[in-house]
Write an enzyme that holds these catalytic residues in place. Structure first.
Site, PDB file in Angstrom:
ATOM      1  N   ASP A  47       0.194   4.698  -8.633  1.00  0.00           N
ATOM      2  CA  ASP A  47       0.112   6.084  -8.176  1.00  0.00           C
ATOM      3  C   ASP A  47      -1.222   6.697  -8.562  1.00  0.00           C
ATOM      4  OD1 ASP A  47       0.577   8.615  -7.280  1.00  0.00           O
ATOM      5  OD2 ASP A  47       2.194   9.073  -8.685  1.00  0.00           O
ATOM      6  N   ASP A 100      -5.101   9.457  -1.572  1.00  0.00           N
ATOM      7  CA  ASP A 100      -3.891   9.189  -2.346  1.00  0.00           C
ATOM      8  C   ASP A 100      -3.237   7.899  -1.872  1.00  0.00           C
ATOM      9  OD1 ASP A 100      -1.711   9.756  -4.158  1.00  0.00           O
ATOM     10  OD2 ASP A 100      -0.551  10.369  -2.407  1.00  0.00           O
TER      11      ASP A 100
END
Length: 485
Positions: A154, A366
């Protein structure tokens, strides 16, 4: 007797025809191979693997085979269409989580946010299409002797954490839960220590509870959270052992997490894994995310992540990382504009993506968001420019968050307008499969972007697919290299 047609109407029609002809001839196109979603799963079960063999403390690089996480999932019997719909629902929650975190940093609401050797190694990145907790996963060992687990990768968070026993409330994970009592290298972080203060400057949580052990809590915008003891532990990757990694040992983990044991934070903050290991791996890492239906065959190389100097290739297209004065986690990029069909899109400008001094706005990249979100005005201009060059494609009804779709049934290849992102430092040209994607088994394809009413734009992993995306934290830059998987 012939009907008289006003000359003004003839002139207007001629102008429109010439305009369309000019647009059609000047547009640049990519070729899209029309592969619909498969009607049944094609994923194979992962091969058993050992993470502790030939362990070294100073490995320069490693190559690791990939397994697909769908083989581990509670949704492994779901069809590709069902998994795709789950992914879109998860994606909306992911975007909500990121935008909530960004809003907190700028003081837009009162929700409390929990702060956050030159060698290298690479590891397996596993597509988390069917997992509720994220998109991509890595296999690693925790503790001594090592407990092998899957961890979510992440780039949108910092704190490393995993579920630990005894567990007050825990979700189902694919592997046995880590038991810190059985590890000889596990150590809790004392309350009030410098490491605890890096997590929370006041260490107020453990002080208020009268605890000797540093406590952590990480909350996500979708309502999920994890809490427990802040600790240090050894992590083992293929051929590499990393000691004294600060991580959360979660005894209460609730929300949308499914399958993986925890999360490997790759954000830009001081407690992320790249930041913690910067003396050894020079705060450099890169990943290459391939087609999520890839089984790792010779024709479809696996997704990988690499840490260390080998992660960054100087032949990449680099853009400078921007710094948000209010939030150090996200990777902000300077997007100058977008081209469609070889021409800059009017209505998409650098000013729309500015990160202002209060930390509002901007564009982040992201790994956990699938579909790229652009602020609404920019998205509408971008979409309309694409439609202008796609007039020969048969339109189809919208699908979920996609408002621009096409019926490509019966076709094997099709010409679609080119799409180029213009960053400060260079341009990134997207393959057609990164922006026109299948959403069913009947040939419906959709423009893989969406608008957002918020001020934060997000470059998702569908658009990153097939590129080696390199993060150089020391050099404050992100690189893109096509076809480097």
């Amino acid at each position: 007797m012939g009907q008289n047609v006003p000359k003004t109407v003839i002139f207007t029609a001629a102008v429109l025809f010439l305009s369309f002809s000019s647009v059609s001839s000047s547009f640049q196109y990519n070729t899209l191979i029309v592969n619909t979603l498969p009607s049944s799963q094609i994923f194979s079960s992962p091969e058993p693997e050992s993470l502790t063999s030939t362990v070294s403390d100073s490995t320069t690089s490693l190559t690791v085979h990939l397994s697909h996480v769908d083989a581990l999932s509670s949704f492994s019997d779901a069809s590709p269409l069902e998994l795709f719909n789950l992914r879109l629902r998860r994606d909306s929650l992911r975007v909500k989580s990121l935008t909530t975190l960004a809003a907190v940093s700028t003081g837009k609401n009162v929700t409390k946010r929990t702060p956050r050797s030159p060698g290298g190694f690479s590891g397996a990145v596993i597509s988390g299409l069917s997992q509720g907790s994220g998109e991509y996963f890595m296999r690693l060992g925790v503790g001594t002797p090592a407990t092998n687990v899957y961890m979510v990768l992440d780039t949108g968070s910092d704190v490393v954490w995993l579920q630990c026993s005894p567990c007050k409330v825990c979700y189902n994970q694919s592997d046995p839960m880590f038991n810190p009592a059985k590890s000889t290298t596990f150590a809790t972080v004392p309350c009030g220590s410098s490491l605890c203060r890096r997590l929370d400057e006041s260490s107020s949580e453990c002080v208020n509870r009268g605890s000797k052990t540093c406590l952590y809590q990480v909350s996500y915008g979708d309502g999920s959270f994890t809490m427990g003891d802040f600790s240090t532990e050894t992590l083992t990757f293929h051929g590499a052992r990393v000691d004294h990694v600060a991580l959360g040992c979660g005894h209460d983990n609730e929300g949308l997490f499914v399958g993986a044991a925890g999360l490997l934070g790759l954000g830009r903050g001081g407690l992320s894994f790249p930041s913690q290991t910067k003396n050894r791996y020079n705060a450099k890492f890169s990943y290459c995310l391939v087609d999520r239906t890839s089984s790792g065959s010779a024709s479809k190389p696996p997704s990988t992540i690499v840490f260390g100097n080998d992660a960054v290739r100087e032949t990449s297209v680099f853009t400078t990382l921007l710094t948000n004065p209010k939030l150090d986690t996200f990777y902000y990029l300077q997007l100058l504009g977008i081209s469609v069909g070889g021409s800059r899109v009017r209505g998409v400008s650098e000013s729309q993506f500015k990160l202002d001094p209060t930390g509002d706005g901007g564009v982040i990249i992201d790994s956990g968001t699938s579909v790229t979100r652009l602020i609404q005005r920019a998205y509408v201009a971008f979409r309309d420019a694409f439609l202008l060059g796609a007039t020969r494609l048969k339109r189809a009804p919208s699908y979920s968050l996609f408002d621009t779709c096409f019926d490509l049934s019966g076709m094997t290849t099709v010409k679609v307008p080119t799409v180029v992102f213009h960053f400060s430092g260079g341009d990134v040209s997207l393959p057609a499969s990164n922006y026109l994607i299948p959403v069913n088994t009947q040939g419906r394809f959709c423009f893989a972007f969406a608008g957002t009413m918020g001020s934060l734009s997000i470059i998702g992993n569908i658009q990153q697919q097939g590129f080696r995306v390199a993060y150089d934290l020391v050099g404050s830059r992100v690189g893109f290299m096509s076809g480097a998987c």
